[in-house]
Design a protein around this motif. Structure first.
Motif, PDB file in Angstrom:
ATOM      1  N   UNK A 193       3.262  32.093  44.645  1.00 16.71           N
ATOM      2  CA  UNK A 193       2.314  31.821  43.710  1.00 16.71           C
ATOM      3  C   UNK A 193       2.774  32.383  42.306  1.00 16.71           C
ATOM      4  N   UNK A 194       2.737  31.116  41.483  1.00 10.76           N
ATOM      5  CA  UNK A 194       3.510  31.303  40.054  1.00 10.76           C
ATOM      6  C   UNK A 194       2.679  30.911  39.198  1.00 10.76           C
ATOM      7  N   UNK A 195       2.550  31.727  38.038  1.00  9.05           N
ATOM      8  CA  UNK A 195       1.644  31.575  36.762  1.00  9.05           C
ATOM      9  C   UNK A 195       1.952  30.220  36.385  1.00  9.05           C
ATOM     10  N   UNK A 196       0.929  29.467  35.712  1.00  6.56           N
ATOM     11  CA  UNK A 196       1.099  28.173  34.911  1.00  6.56           C
ATOM     12  C   UNK A 196       0.622  28.534  33.433  1.00  6.56           C
ATOM     13  N   UNK A 197      -0.747  28.767  33.258  1.00  3.00           N
ATOM     14  CA  UNK A 197      -1.275  29.410  32.015  1.00  3.00           C
ATOM     15  C   UNK A 197      -2.545  29.657  32.198  1.00  3.00           C
TER      16      UNK A 197
END
Length: 258
Positions: A193-197
């Motif tokens: 799970x990786x942050x986009x904005x």
């Protein structure tokens, strides 16, 4: 006599933003020295954080639209206004919503009064309140390089597919909320799970936090109380997808390389 300063007036009637139409047919927010409409003695005019160039901002609400301004739903104003004006309109709408829903103290029931531009204080017990955000997560789930998981929520007003999303619960990290919503809504397990904005979402007072994530396992089992349809889609068979204004579309465009 000091010269009066021009202000941006973000005026709302019910859930619609009142725009000024220019001679060339385009739209903007009234920017002038005096309010663009008649203002009653009881009209609550709120001072908002100024624009980046220092121009003051005022917002208020009317019961009926005047003839000299054009009512547009806030969401549709995205396509009529410059981006910085649309974003400021969203903030104004959120503060008006907060103002309307915090007229009385939740502790003793006495009237609340503005204390600063973004806070109120109870006239009896002194309780202070500030605008609160409802934080939600939204995730684009990838299966390999070519497929993503899209869903159609039951509350969508038109037939398009969006992304898995939901509100963050008390005591939960953003990443935990993403994994939980994916499992609850679709039955799949995810990782990486990786942050986009993030994006303000003033409908009425939200903050959307966007992520990418990778599929691990599980057959799709939709949460039927909330999700009407869902499935894996490739780039060459995408259904109708969300409008450009939403972070859901930004996540999809990022995946599509647009």
């Amino acid at each position: 006599m000091s010269e009066k300063m021009k202000k941006y007036y973000f005026v709302f009637c019910k859930d619609e933003l009142l725009l000024q139409q220019l001679p060339d047919g385009s739209f903007t927010i009234p920017c002038q020295e005096e309010p663009p409409t008649e203002v009653k003695a009881w009209t609550h005019m709120m001072n908002i954080t100024p624009m980046d160039d220092g121009t003051p901002v005022v917002t208020y609400r009317l019961d009926s639209p005047p003839a000299n301004l054009t009512p547009i739903p806030l969401r549709q104003s995205y396509y009529k206004l410059e981006r910085h004006l649309y974003l400021k309109a969203g903030k104004c709408q959120e503060l008006l919503y907060w103002d309307q829903n915090t007229r009385f103290c939740g502790i003793c029931g006495a009237p609340m009064r503005m204390d600063t531009d973004i806070s109120k204080k109870c006239t009896e017990c002194g309780k202070e309140v500030w605008p609160q955000l409802a934080t939600a997560v939204i995730v684009l789930i990838h299966k390999g390089d070519d497929e993503v998981l899209l869903v159609r929520a039951r509350n969508f007003k038109r037939d398009f597919y969006g992304l898995v999303a939901g509100f963050v619960e008390t005591g939960e990290t953003l990443e935990e909320a993403v994994a939980r919503e994916a499992m609850e809504e679709t039955g799949v397990t995810i990782t990486n799970i990786r942050y986009f904005g993030s994006q303000p979402w003033p409908y009425p007072c939200g903050l959307m936090v966007g992520f990418h994530a990778d599929y691990v396992s599980g057959e799709i089992h939709l949460q039927r109380s909330e999700i009407a349809k869902g499935g894996w889609f490739r780039r060459d068979n995408l259904p109708d997808i969300p409008e450009k204004l939403s972070i859901a579309r930004m996540l999809l465009d990022d995946w599509l390389g647009e």
